[in-house]
Scaffold this motif. Structure first.
Motif, mmCIF file in Angstrom:
data_model
loop_
_atom_site.group_PDB
_atom_site.id
_atom_site.type_symbol
_atom_site.label_atom_id
_atom_site.label_comp_id
_atom_site.label_asym_id
_atom_site.label_seq_id
_atom_site.Cartn_x
_atom_site.Cartn_y
_atom_site.Cartn_z
ATOM 1 N N VAL A 133 -1.994 3.966 1.318
ATOM 2 C CA VAL A 133 -1.350 2.658 1.439
ATOM 3 C C VAL A 133 -0.956 2.453 2.889
ATOM 4 O O VAL A 133 -0.363 3.323 3.520
ATOM 5 C CB VAL A 133 -0.128 2.540 0.495
ATOM 6 C CG1 VAL A 133 0.945 3.562 0.841
ATOM 7 C CG2 VAL A 133 0.449 1.127 0.548
ATOM 8 N N VAL A 134 -1.346 1.323 3.445
ATOM 9 C CA VAL A 134 -1.108 0.998 4.857
ATOM 10 C C VAL A 134 -0.082 -0.138 4.921
ATOM 11 O O VAL A 134 -0.300 -1.210 4.350
ATOM 12 C CB VAL A 134 -2.417 0.584 5.557
ATOM 13 C CG1 VAL A 134 -2.131 0.239 7.021
ATOM 14 C CG2 VAL A 134 -3.448 1.696 5.449
ATOM 15 N N GLN A 135 1.033 0.115 5.597
ATOM 16 C CA GLN A 135 2.095 -0.890 5.735
ATOM 17 C C GLN A 135 1.620 -1.999 6.666
ATOM 18 O O GLN A 135 1.162 -1.742 7.786
ATOM 19 C CB GLN A 135 3.368 -0.246 6.282
ATOM 20 C CG GLN A 135 4.577 -1.146 6.284
ATOM 21 C CD GLN A 135 5.456 -0.956 5.064
ATOM 22 O OE1 GLN A 135 5.376 0.065 4.384
ATOM 23 N NE2 GLN A 135 6.291 -1.932 4.768
ATOM 24 N N VAL A 160 -3.615 3.929 -9.712
ATOM 25 C CA VAL A 160 -3.062 4.455 -8.466
ATOM 26 C C VAL A 160 -1.555 4.290 -8.514
ATOM 27 O O VAL A 160 -1.039 3.199 -8.837
ATOM 28 C CB VAL A 160 -3.642 3.722 -7.242
ATOM 29 C CG1 VAL A 160 -3.087 4.314 -5.965
ATOM 30 C CG2 VAL A 160 -5.163 3.792 -7.256
ATOM 31 N N THR A 161 -0.828 5.331 -8.195
ATOM 32 C CA THR A 161 0.639 5.293 -8.181
ATOM 33 C C THR A 161 1.127 5.045 -6.767
ATOM 34 O O THR A 161 0.680 5.706 -5.821
ATOM 35 C CB THR A 161 1.211 6.607 -8.713
ATOM 36 O OG1 THR A 161 0.683 6.851 -10.019
ATOM 37 C CG2 THR A 161 2.731 6.550 -8.759
ATOM 38 N N VAL A 162 2.044 4.080 -6.628
ATOM 39 C CA VAL A 162 2.624 3.717 -5.330
ATOM 40 C C VAL A 162 4.127 3.855 -5.434
ATOM 41 O O VAL A 162 4.744 3.404 -6.422
ATOM 42 C CB VAL A 162 2.224 2.290 -4.903
ATOM 43 C CG1 VAL A 162 2.863 1.937 -3.570
ATOM 44 C CG2 VAL A 162 0.712 2.147 -4.833
ATOM 45 N N PHE A 163 4.735 4.421 -4.412
ATOM 46 C CA PHE A 163 6.191 4.608 -4.343
ATOM 47 C C PHE A 163 6.748 3.586 -3.345
ATOM 48 O O PHE A 163 6.370 3.575 -2.167
ATOM 49 C CB PHE A 163 6.503 6.032 -3.884
ATOM 50 C CG PHE A 163 7.962 6.362 -3.879
ATOM 51 C CD1 PHE A 163 8.665 6.537 -5.057
ATOM 52 C CD2 PHE A 163 8.656 6.500 -2.680
ATOM 53 C CE1 PHE A 163 10.011 6.854 -5.055
ATOM 54 C CE2 PHE A 163 10.000 6.801 -2.660
ATOM 55 C CZ PHE A 163 10.679 6.992 -3.855
ATOM 56 N N MET A 184 2.544 6.839 -0.749
ATOM 57 C CA MET A 184 1.704 7.401 -1.797
ATOM 58 C C MET A 184 2.305 8.732 -2.248
ATOM 59 O O MET A 184 2.572 9.620 -1.417
ATOM 60 C CB MET A 184 0.277 7.625 -1.296
ATOM 61 C CG MET A 184 -0.421 6.346 -0.872
ATOM 62 S SD MET A 184 -0.710 5.214 -2.244
ATOM 63 C CE MET A 184 -1.741 6.238 -3.294
ATOM 64 N N PRO A 185 2.547 8.907 -3.539
ATOM 65 C CA PRO A 185 3.091 10.182 -4.013
ATOM 66 C C PRO A 185 1.993 11.256 -4.057
ATOM 67 O O PRO A 185 0.796 10.953 -4.002
ATOM 68 C CB PRO A 185 3.609 9.843 -5.406
ATOM 69 C CG PRO A 185 2.722 8.719 -5.855
ATOM 70 C CD PRO A 185 2.387 7.935 -4.638
ATOM 71 N N ASP A 186 2.426 12.488 -4.169
ATOM 72 C CA ASP A 186 1.478 13.606 -4.247
ATOM 73 C C ASP A 186 1.128 13.853 -5.711
ATOM 74 O O ASP A 186 1.768 14.633 -6.422
ATOM 75 C CB ASP A 186 2.091 14.869 -3.627
ATOM 76 C CG ASP A 186 2.374 14.688 -2.151
ATOM 77 O OD1 ASP A 186 1.661 13.867 -1.530
ATOM 78 O OD2 ASP A 186 3.299 15.339 -1.633
#
Length: 799
Positions: free
Chosen positions: A535-537, A558-561, A524-526
């Motif tokens: 986000v849980v792997q 929601v932004t996910v990296f 998760m980005p800041d």
């Protein structure tokens, strides 16, 4: 205890023996053979009869013949009846023996054959007249004595055997056998073998007895020396067998003995020197043959030759044996090189398949010399390997040298290189040097790449025009070219806290191949948009996107990296549209409307407004297009057609509109009303009637005086008939309704009906006109009313 005596007299030998009998037997009741079963009488058995075997000579001519007589000691107390049963009496073979019921004498009824039945076992019974068993049954053995009534017989009509030539005396050749059906324990089956004749093939003056036979076992053996295959091929012996040790009956047979070859002759080359030619660069090619002679039996292993090459260290040649001719076939198994060696000298040796016999004369092993001359030819160029394997990264820079020195020419001529097959045009080759370059970057996803291998065919040609090809197998090495992409980019998350932790499962898709794809890393980005999410792997390819706090129902971005495992690592940001909603028992959102209403993100509401405005604009444009099309149709009516006729003159019934009935109106050329459309064919012809063009204002039309006013009008027929043949009735009905309508002007009202089209079977409307004809009226003024009435003017213009 009283003992009773039973006298058994053997009549043939006049010998009487005494047997002790038993006590009274139990009574036995049986309708048939009552003596076979144990009775229930009061007597007890004390002692059984003992009778020795009775010997009877087979083939006896004195029949019937008394064999033995039995007696029971009960004869002194009452009448006794004797019975006999068993094989030979009442069982197969039947009717060979019988017993006298009164005297107990046992007789043979027919001659006996020992070879068929060598013994019989009978049971004798002593019975009372009532059928009671007086004694235990006695067993009587009858043995048939053998006579020499069968000749011995050989087991084969002709026996066959072999013997090697030059065999020493006493060598076993074969064995013969014979059988005799007589008793083998007697002289009648004691056999003796003998040789009673000898013949040789081919016939010669050989007068020696070459074979003997063991008279007891039938083994045939050699008795003398001199068996030479070159002199005699086989022998025929006449055999005899006799029983009674050679003094009885006899029989004959034949034994054929073949003399077999031994390897007593060594093969010899003929001639001993040979010259042959061999073309270079060819293999498995026969270049010549060598010959040998052998005096042993042709076609046998003693005659078949084996050849050897004693001086071929490179293994260029091989020699085999032709089984039909016994010749040695010399072939080149490894291509020769004229430039390296012009001539080869081979030394050959030969021997038989079977080893030479110790009886053969001592001679040296035969040998031969073969001179092989190599013939030069234009050789094709040779690649250093085929296929030429190259490991190349898929992102290779165009112009990179991939390989060089791929081929050479044995004749040292100039070579020309070319690429004969390169479906993707990825390579380039120097025509003179054969250096291969990358023409452009490679793509491992090409359909021409199989298992990461891209095959290219390269051709090289020498100065003489001889060419050869080879495959260049380019093994593409995967590089990390594409960042992973998150999937899916939208989804829903249940808001109900009572359901436990809820989230959206996401994964990543990478166009690269391993090891530059999975495992993926999700972070998760800041940023402010993703502050309330985590986000849980889950594993190497999946993760779960979950809210950290209890969010209101609505839609969130929601932004996910996400990163891959390539080298170097490639990453990408992805925005996921997550709908937070209340869920039903199945985990599905209850209503999508709540998500939009309660959305906390303004950008999605603006997007919704833009979409709705776009839809409204499209609808407006559609309506304008329809309006413009309608106006265009009105202003583009063809000249001479008018309003009542469409583009096609064939059939325009469906193009005519029905309008309400109207009375007379103002004559207005500029702004007329469509309600004024009327049919002059229905105008009255009486004087004073109203015609179009008169200045009677709207609403001041003259009224009919033959009917009361303001009464309900009759119903006019508004729908045209389905069948054009009914048009006359349809028009008549309309005229009748108009005549009976009290609320209409005092002239015939115009009614507009559908146009029938050309070729109608019904009559013309002109037939309904009033008393005056068309010639009495002038319709030119209709041309001034506009294009809509020009058709009527054209129809009724007297010109």
């Amino acid at each position: 205890m009283a003992r009773r005596m039973l006298m058994v007299c053997v009549l043939g030998a006049l010998l009487c023996q005494v047997w002790s009998s038993a006590e009274a037997h139990h009574k036995e009741q049986e309708a048939l053979y009552p003596w076979r079963n144990k009775g229930t009488g009061m007597f007890r058995v004390k002692r059984d009869w003992i009778i020795p075997p009775i010997r009877v000579l087979e083939n006896s001519k004195q029949v019937p013949e008394d064999l033995v007589q039995i007696k029971s000691d009960k004869i002194f107390t009452g009448e006794v009846i004797y019975k006999l049963e068993g094989a030979g009496v009442d069982q197969d073979p039947k009717n060979l023996f019988e017993i006298d019921d009164i005297t107990g004498v046992i007789r043979s009824k027919r001659p006996l054959d020992r070879e068929t039945y060598n013994s019989f076992t009978l049971k004798a019974f002593a019975l009372s007249p009532s059928g009671e068993r007086l004694e235990n049954p006695s067993t009587i053995e009858i043995v048939v004595l053998d006579q020499n009534d069968n000749r011995p017989a050989f087991t084969q009509k002709e026996f066959s055997g072999t013997v090697p030539e030059f065999s020493v005396p006493g060598t076993l050749v074969m064995s013969v056998t014979a059988t005799d059906k007589d008793d083998p324990m007697t002289e009648n089956a004691y056999l003796s073998y003998s040789i009673i004749g000898q013949e040789s093939f081919p016939a010669n003056d050989l007068d020696k007895t070459m074979f003997g036979i063991n008279n007891e076992t039938g083994a045939i053996y050699t008795r003398d020396v001199g068996l030479d295959l070159e002199l005699v091929k086989s022998f025929r012996l006449k055999l005899q067998v006799a029983d009674m040790g050679g003094m009885g009956l006899t029989n004959e047979s034949v034994a054929i003995i073949h003399v077999t070859d031994i390897n007593n002759h060594a093969p010899q080359f003929s001639p001993a020197t040979y010259s042959m030619l061999a073309v270079e660069n060819r293999k498995d090619n026969e270049i010549g043959r060598v010959n040998v002679t052998d005096r042993d039996d042709r076609g046998t292993a003693n005659w078949e030759a084996k050849y050897f090459i004693s001086n071929d260290p490179e293994g260029n040649f091989a020699i085999t044996t032709d089984p039909a001719t016994n010749e040695g076939v010399l072939t080149v198994v490894k291509p020769l090189d004229y430039e390296a060696q012009h001539e080869h000298v081979l030394l050959l040796k030969v021997e038989n398949v079977n080893p030479l016999s110790i009886k053969a004369p001592s001679v040296p092993v035969s040998g031969a010399s073969v001179f092989v001359t190599v013939v030069n030819e234009n050789e094709a160029p040779r690649f250093r390997e085929d296929p030429i394997q190259l490991v190349v990264p898929e992102s290779v820079v165009p112009g990179t040298l991939l390989t060089s020195h791929i081929a050479s020419d044995p004749d040292n001529s100039d070579l020309r290189y070319e690429i004969s097959r390169d479906p993707e045009k990825w390579l380039d080759i120097d025509r003179d040097t054969g250096e291969i370059y990358a023409k452009r970057t490679f793509n491992m996803r090409s359909p021409n790449v199989k298992n990461n291998i891209y095959n290219v065919i390269v051709k090289v040609t020498d100065a003489g025009g001889v060419s050869t090809t080879a495959t260049v197998a380019i093994i593409l090495k995967e590089t990390n070219d594409f960042p992973p992409q998150l999937f899916p980019l939208s989804g829903s998350v249940c808001r109900d806290t009572g359901r436990g932790s809820s989230g959206l499962v996401v994964t990543a898709v990478d166009e690269d191949f391993p090891p530059h794809a999975a495992p993926f890393s999700f972070e998760m980005p800041d940023d402010d948009l993703s502050i309330n999410w985590t986000v849980v792997q889950v594993n190497d390819t999946h993760a779960v996107l979950q809210p950290l706090v209890d969010l209101e129902a609505g839609e969130y971005v929601v932004t996910v990296f996400v990163s891959d495992s390539g080298s170097p690592v490639l990453s990408a940001y992805s925005q996921v549209n997550v709908t937070v909603c209340r869920c039903d028992s199945f985990g599905d959102c209850k209503s999508e409307a709540g998500a939009f209403v309660g959305s906390s993100v303004g950008i999605n509401f603006i997007a919704l407004i833009i979409i709705m405005a776009s839809i409204a604009l499209l609808l407006l444009l559609l309506l304008l297009t329809v309006a413009v099309t309608s106006c265009g149709r009105r202003h583009h009516i063809k000249k001479g057609t008018g309003l009542l006729v469409g583009e096609s003159e064939d059939d325009i019934r469906d193009n005519v509109f029905n309008y309400d009935e109207q009375g007379g109106g103002e004559e207005d050329e500029n702004a007329f009303s469509i309600d004024m459309l009327w049919n002059p064919l229905e105008a009255p012809s009486t004087p004073g009637s109203y015609y179009p063009g008169s200045a009677v204002p709207r609403g001041k039309q003259p009224l009919r005086k033959d009917a009361p006013h303001n009464l309900p009008s009759p119903i006019y027929p508004r729908r045209p008939p389905a069948d054009p043949t009914d048009i006359e009735d349809y028009i008549n009905d309309g005229l009748e309704a108009a005549d009976n309508d009290p609320n209409v002007p005092p002239y015939d009202t115009a009614l507009i009906y559908d146009y029938e089209g050309e070729g109608s079977l019904t009559g013309s409307l002109s037939s309904i006109a009033s008393g005056s004809s068309d010639g009495d009226q002038d319709y030119d003024y209709l041309n001034d009313w506009g294009p809509r009435f020009k058709k009527l003017a054209n129809m009724y213009d007297p010109r």
